[in-house]
Design a protein around this motif. Structure first.
Motif, PDB file in Angstrom:
ATOM      1  N   ASP A 131       0.802  -1.241   0.000  1.00  0.00           N
ATOM      2  CA  ASP A 131       0.000   0.000   0.000  1.00  0.00           C
ATOM      3  C   ASP A 131       0.827   1.279   0.000  1.00  0.00           C
ATOM      4  OD1 ASP A 131      -2.398   1.386  -0.114  1.00  0.00           O
ATOM      5  OD2 ASP A 131      -2.543   1.555   2.064  1.00  0.00           O
ATOM      6  N   PRO A 132       1.616   1.573  -1.016  1.00  0.00           N
ATOM      7  CA  PRO A 132       1.882   0.715  -2.179  1.00  0.00           C
ATOM      8  C   PRO A 132       3.129  -0.126  -1.964  1.00  0.00           C
ATOM      9  CG  PRO A 132       2.866   2.853  -2.552  1.00  0.00           C
ATOM     10  CD  PRO A 132       2.246   2.914  -1.179  1.00  0.00           C
ATOM     11  N   GLY A 133       3.345  -1.082  -2.893  1.00  0.00           N
ATOM     12  CA  GLY A 133       4.617  -1.780  -2.921  1.00  0.00           C
ATOM     13  C   GLY A 133       5.732  -0.803  -3.259  1.00  0.00           C
ATOM     14  N   LYS A 134       6.924  -1.093  -2.784  1.00  0.00           N
ATOM     15  CA  LYS A 134       8.064  -0.217  -3.028  1.00  0.00           C
ATOM     16  C   LYS A 134       9.252  -1.022  -3.546  1.00  0.00           C
ATOM     17  CE  LYS A 134       6.912   3.168   0.604  1.00  0.00           C
ATOM     18  NZ  LYS A 134       7.395   3.836   1.846  1.00  0.00           N
ATOM     19  N   LEU A 135      10.150  -0.303  -4.220  1.00  0.00           N
ATOM     20  CA  LEU A 135      11.426  -0.862  -4.634  1.00  0.00           C
ATOM     21  C   LEU A 135      12.517  -0.189  -3.812  1.00  0.00           C
ATOM     22  CD1 LEU A 135      13.049  -2.657  -6.633  1.00  0.00           C
ATOM     23  CD2 LEU A 135      13.089  -0.697  -8.181  1.00  0.00           C
ATOM     24  N   PHE A 136      13.413  -1.009  -3.233  1.00  0.00           N
ATOM     25  CA  PHE A 136      14.457  -0.503  -2.339  1.00  0.00           C
ATOM     26  C   PHE A 136      15.844  -0.844  -2.877  1.00  0.00           C
ATOM     27  CE2 PHE A 136      10.743  -1.381   0.247  1.00  0.00           C
ATOM     28  CZ  PHE A 136      10.688  -0.339   1.173  1.00  0.00           C
ATOM     29  N   ALA A 137      16.792   0.044  -2.628  1.00  0.00           N
ATOM     30  CA  ALA A 137      18.212  -0.274  -2.733  1.00  0.00           C
ATOM     31  C   ALA A 137      18.776  -0.278  -1.324  1.00  0.00           C
ATOM     32  CB  ALA A 137      18.943   0.748  -3.589  1.00  0.00           C
ATOM     33  N   VAL A 138      19.488  -1.355  -0.980  1.00  0.00           N
ATOM     34  CA  VAL A 138      19.912  -1.572   0.402  1.00  0.00           C
ATOM     35  C   VAL A 138      21.410  -1.856   0.434  1.00  0.00           C
ATOM     36  CG1 VAL A 138      19.642  -3.113   2.395  1.00  0.00           C
ATOM     37  CG2 VAL A 138      17.633  -2.403   1.091  1.00  0.00           C
ATOM     38  N   ASP A 139      22.096  -1.318   1.420  1.00  0.00           N
ATOM     39  CA  ASP A 139      23.513  -1.570   1.642  1.00  0.00           C
ATOM     40  C   ASP A 139      23.683  -3.027   2.106  1.00  0.00           C
ATOM     41  OD1 ASP A 139      26.103  -1.819   2.695  1.00  0.00           O
ATOM     42  OD2 ASP A 139      26.138   0.239   3.416  1.00  0.00           O
ATOM     43  N   PRO A 140      24.432  -3.850   1.373  1.00  0.00           N
ATOM     44  CA  PRO A 140      24.556  -5.261   1.768  1.00  0.00           C
ATOM     45  C   PRO A 140      25.338  -5.482   3.052  1.00  0.00           C
ATOM     46  CG  PRO A 140      26.042  -4.766  -0.054  1.00  0.00           C
ATOM     47  CD  PRO A 140      25.185  -3.551   0.145  1.00  0.00           C
ATOM     48  N   ALA A 141      26.105  -4.494   3.486  1.00  0.00           N
ATOM     49  CA  ALA A 141      26.901  -4.647   4.702  1.00  0.00           C
ATOM     50  C   ALA A 141      26.100  -4.393   5.963  1.00  0.00           C
ATOM     51  CB  ALA A 141      28.104  -3.702   4.667  1.00  0.00           C
ATOM     52  N   THR A 142      25.125  -3.468   5.887  1.00  0.00           N
ATOM     53  CA  THR A 142      24.438  -3.018   7.102  1.00  0.00           C
ATOM     54  C   THR A 142      22.921  -3.111   7.039  1.00  0.00           C
ATOM     55  OG1 THR A 142      24.279  -0.730   6.329  1.00  0.00           O
ATOM     56  CG2 THR A 142      26.300  -1.373   7.489  1.00  0.00           C
ATOM     57  N   GLY A 143      22.348  -3.219   5.820  1.00  0.00           N
ATOM     58  CA  GLY A 143      20.901  -3.175   5.675  1.00  0.00           C
ATOM     59  C   GLY A 143      20.340  -1.771   5.595  1.00  0.00           C
ATOM     60  N   ARG A 144      21.216  -0.770   5.595  1.00  0.00           N
ATOM     61  CA  ARG A 144      20.740   0.613   5.488  1.00  0.00           C
ATOM     62  C   ARG A 144      20.062   0.836   4.136  1.00  0.00           C
ATOM     63  NH1 ARG A 144      23.128   5.534   3.645  1.00  0.00           N
ATOM     64  NH2 ARG A 144      25.048   4.393   3.146  1.00  0.00           N
ATOM     65  N   VAL A 145      18.881   1.468   4.151  1.00  0.00           N
ATOM     66  CA  VAL A 145      18.160   1.762   2.917  1.00  0.00           C
ATOM     67  C   VAL A 145      18.822   2.958   2.240  1.00  0.00           C
ATOM     68  CG1 VAL A 145      15.969   2.514   1.927  1.00  0.00           C
ATOM     69  CG2 VAL A 145      15.988   0.798   3.764  1.00  0.00           C
ATOM     70  N   LEU A 146      19.279   2.762   1.019  1.00  0.00           N
ATOM     71  CA  LEU A 146      19.969   3.803   0.261  1.00  0.00           C
ATOM     72  C   LEU A 146      18.982   4.658  -0.517  1.00  0.00           C
ATOM     73  CD1 LEU A 146      22.893   1.569  -1.025  1.00  0.00           C
ATOM     74  CD2 LEU A 146      22.878   3.091   0.968  1.00  0.00           C
ATOM     75  N   TRP A 147      17.945   4.035  -1.049  1.00  0.00           N
ATOM     76  CA  TRP A 147      16.826   4.769  -1.640  1.00  0.00           C
ATOM     77  C   TRP A 147      15.615   3.861  -1.687  1.00  0.00           C
ATOM     78  CZ3 TRP A 147      15.136   2.111  -5.814  1.00  0.00           C
ATOM     79  CH2 TRP A 147      16.053   1.526  -6.700  1.00  0.00           C
ATOM     80  N   GLU A 148      14.443   4.454  -1.773  1.00  0.00           N
ATOM     81  CA  GLU A 148      13.211   3.688  -1.946  1.00  0.00           C
ATOM     82  C   GLU A 148      12.284   4.443  -2.889  1.00  0.00           C
ATOM     83  OE1 GLU A 148      10.231   4.205   1.590  1.00  0.00           O
ATOM     84  OE2 GLU A 148      12.240   3.998   2.461  1.00  0.00           O
ATOM     85  N   THR A 149      11.632   3.695  -3.759  1.00  0.00           N
ATOM     86  CA  THR A 149      10.730   4.284  -4.741  1.00  0.00           C
ATOM     87  C   THR A 149       9.397   3.555  -4.689  1.00  0.00           C
ATOM     88  OG1 THR A 149      12.574   4.862  -6.195  1.00  0.00           O
ATOM     89  CG2 THR A 149      10.371   4.824  -7.178  1.00  0.00           C
ATOM     90  N   PRO A 150       8.312   4.234  -4.328  1.00  0.00           N
ATOM     91  CA  PRO A 150       6.997   3.580  -4.332  1.00  0.00           C
ATOM     92  C   PRO A 150       6.550   3.261  -5.758  1.00  0.00           C
ATOM     93  CG  PRO A 150       6.978   5.633  -3.067  1.00  0.00           C
ATOM     94  CD  PRO A 150       8.243   5.627  -3.854  1.00  0.00           C
ATOM     95  N   ASN A 151       5.744   2.220  -5.886  1.00  0.00           N
ATOM     96  CA  ASN A 151       5.044   1.964  -7.150  1.00  0.00           C
ATOM     97  C   ASN A 151       4.344   3.254  -7.550  1.00  0.00           C
ATOM     98  OD1 ASN A 151       3.392  -0.933  -8.367  1.00  0.00           O
ATOM     99  ND2 ASN A 151       2.981   1.111  -9.126  1.00  0.00           N
ATOM    100  N   PRO A 152       4.635   3.836  -8.730  1.00  0.00           N
ATOM    101  CA  PRO A 152       4.067   5.140  -9.073  1.00  0.00           C
ATOM    102  C   PRO A 152       2.570   5.219  -8.839  1.00  0.00           C
ATOM    103  CG  PRO A 152       5.729   4.549 -10.669  1.00  0.00           C
ATOM    104  CD  PRO A 152       5.573   3.359  -9.754  1.00  0.00           C
ATOM    105  N   ALA A 153       2.132   6.321  -8.273  1.00  0.00           N
ATOM    106  CA  ALA A 153       0.744   6.487  -7.843  1.00  0.00           C
ATOM    107  C   ALA A 153      -0.239   6.450  -8.996  1.00  0.00           C
ATOM    108  CB  ALA A 153       0.601   7.802  -7.079  1.00  0.00           C
TER     109      ALA A 153
END
Length: 543
Positions: free
Chosen positions: A411-433
């Motif tokens: 609500d909505p689904g999102k696409l994430f880029a995540v740091d593989p070392a720590t799990g920190r979210v680098l960016w997130e983009t929601p499914n376009p509205a």
């Protein structure tokens, strides 16, 4: 231009391409990406692209963030009209695309033009009550094409002719199914088995019968001999179900059951380990449910296990108006269904080998690949009541620098880029509205939703993900911006002469395949958009 000069230029061009691919491989290995497969670097020979589950087309140099907006449909293949959804992600090897259809046929088509190479009708291979529908992505290895089907068979076809070399039933349970795409290593085919017994209360999962003595299915991971199909080893995920009483209807009750294996395993050839996730119990609360397993690739012996949910007993009746007595984990009107239905990713950070996997709970887990110790966890989706459809469904991608992870009905689904070392979210983009208010989906608001069912794919600088709104999108790997959108909810005429229409971008085990300057996408998975008189489509995009 003289023939000799043309040949020289072609040879020079090939050497330049090889140099680019070699440099790319060196860079990726330094960053911790998996080593190259024995296939050509541009091939996509198995569900996860490689043994490590990267879903990363490292050698793709034609399609870039700068020109991806120029992608066009080069050819479409329309499947015959069917009640089953399309879900067989293609494998692309040596210029040929291999994929199954909901019509019970398996196809080999020229990857550039869609022209037929061969077609194999599976319906007469091993007759049975249920149709022989390829239910997963094939793996191409050693001149063979391996895949599973709806009714619990695994097949080996000759890569050049489509001749059936062997077909083995890995589970005779009436509801058994193979959604786990096989992976081939060291002369063995590794594959998991799940079932539809949990969907409804019936032997084959097709009806809702309160008098059915549920449940008797046991999930398992198998190693088959790649040459003959013979069973080398098997690991069952739950003990053998036994009668323990009756259901409210009076039907016999069996426990424990379930813990199906929905996804493709991955293999670390250096440690000789097979990694795979499991699903929830159908009845009881025992066994390797909701578990990451590390198995010895030669024997199937458990090296380690990490169970990420401690109680998860769920089946279709948990959503019925009166679920009491059927769902022991039901609290405040909600059950769980928190499978690990996604394929793992193997990667290296700071010299330490890690294995990560997404869960339908919405959490991405990272473990030490040697010990199973938890390194980090990140909650990316908020679970919905009675069913983990808001989490991470089928698979994620690793490009040597970042993990790319998508959530489904969030609500909505999102696409994430995540740091593989720590799990920190680098960016997130929601499914376009505007996903449900533009394109073909706009006419069907009762069907459309902003969710990401497919596995995520990446190539240099680009992340690929489709949606329930019927749109395939390319995102910037750097910042998550949408670079290209294509609406598949429209009519097509296939290269095979049949009419077709796209729809929900295929979940159920697949995602985009990027190979040699082309992108392949199955469109038409559930929920289905109206498609009178036509079938689902495989779309092949190029510049």
């Amino acid at each position: 231009m003289p023939i000799s000069e043309r040949a020289s230029k072609r040879a020079l061009g090939k050497r330049a391409v090889a140099l680019v691919a070699a440099v790319s491989s060196v860079v990726l290995l330094a960053a911790g990406a998996p080593a190259a497969s024995p296939h050509r670097s541009g091939d996509w020979a198995t569900w996860s692209k490689d043994a490590a589950g990267s879903r990363y087309a490292a050698a793709e140099w034609r399609i870039t963030p700068r020109n991806v907006h120029n992608l066009k449909v080069k050819w479409a293949f329309a499947f015959p009209e069917s009640s089953a959804p399309v879900r067989s992600q293609p494998a692309v090897v040596d210029g040929v695309a291999y994929f199954g259809g909901p019509d019970g046929r398996f196809y080999a088509r020229d990857a550039g033009t869609g022209a037929e190479r061969w077609t194999t009708d599976l319906s007469g291979v091993v007759p049975g009550a249920r149709p022989s529908i390829p239910w997963d992505s094939p793996s191409v290895s050693g001149g063979r094409v391996y895949f599973g089907d709806l009714r619990g068979f695994v097949y080996s076809l000759d890569q050049g002719t489509g001749r059936v070399v062997w077909a083995k039933q890995v589970d005779a349970h009436p509801a058994a199914t193979v959604t786990s795409s096989p992976i081939v290593h060291d002369g063995k085919v590794y594959v998991g088995t799940s079932s539809g017994e949990n969907a409804n209360n019936s032997p084959d999962g097709s009806t809702d019968d309160p008098n059915y003595p549920c449940c008797t299915f046991r999930g398992h991971v198998d190693a088959l001999d790649a040459r003959t199909g013979g069973l080398v080893w098997r690991h069952y995920t739950v003990p053998e179900p036994r009668a323990v009483g009756t259901w409210p209807s009076g039907a016999t009750r069996y426990e424990p059951s379930g813990a199906g294996v929905w996804s493709s395993p991955v293999v670390d050839p250096h440690s000789g380990t097979v990694y795979v996730g499991t699903g929830q119990n159908y009845t009881g609360s025992a066994g390797d449910f909701d578990t990451m397993l590390a198995l010895d690739h030669r024997t199937g012996a458990v090296k380690w296990r990490n169970q990420v949910t401690k109680a998860d007993t769920w089946r279709g009746l948990c959503n019925s108006p009166d679920p009491e007595g059927y769902c022991p984990g039901l609290k405040d009107g909600s059950a769980l269904d928190y499978d690990i239905g996604a394929t793992p990713n193997l990667f290296t950070v700071g010299g330490r080998r890690l294995v990560g996997v997404g869960q339908k709970l919405g959490v991405y887990h990272v473990f030490d690949a040697a010990t199973g110790e938890v390194v980090w966890r990140r909650q990316l989706g908020v679970p919905l009541p009675s069913g983990g459809i808001s989490g991470i469904q089928w698979g994620t991608s690793f490009d040597g620098r970042r993990l790319y992870i998508a959530t489904y009905f969030a609500d909505p689904g999102k696409l994430f880029a995540v740091d593989p070392a720590t799990g920190r979210v680098l960016w997130e983009t929601p499914n376009p509205a505007d996903g449900c208010t533009t394109g073909g989906a706009a006419a069907h608001p009762e069907i459309c939703s902003l969710g990401h069912g497919p596995a995520v794919t990446s190539s240099p600088g680009v992340v690929w993900e489709g949606s329930n709104d019927g749109k395939m999108r390319a995102y910037s790997a750097r910042d998550g911006r949408v670079l290209w959108t294509y609406d598949t909810v429209r009519d097509f005429t296939g290269v095979n002469g049949l009419p077709g229409r796209g729809g929900t971008i295929s979940g159920g085990g697949g995602g985009a395949v990027v190979a040699d300057g082309m992108v392949y996408v199955q469109a038409g998975y559930a929920p289905d958009y109206p498609n009178p008189g036509g079938g689902d489509v495989l779309l092949a995009f190029g510049l």
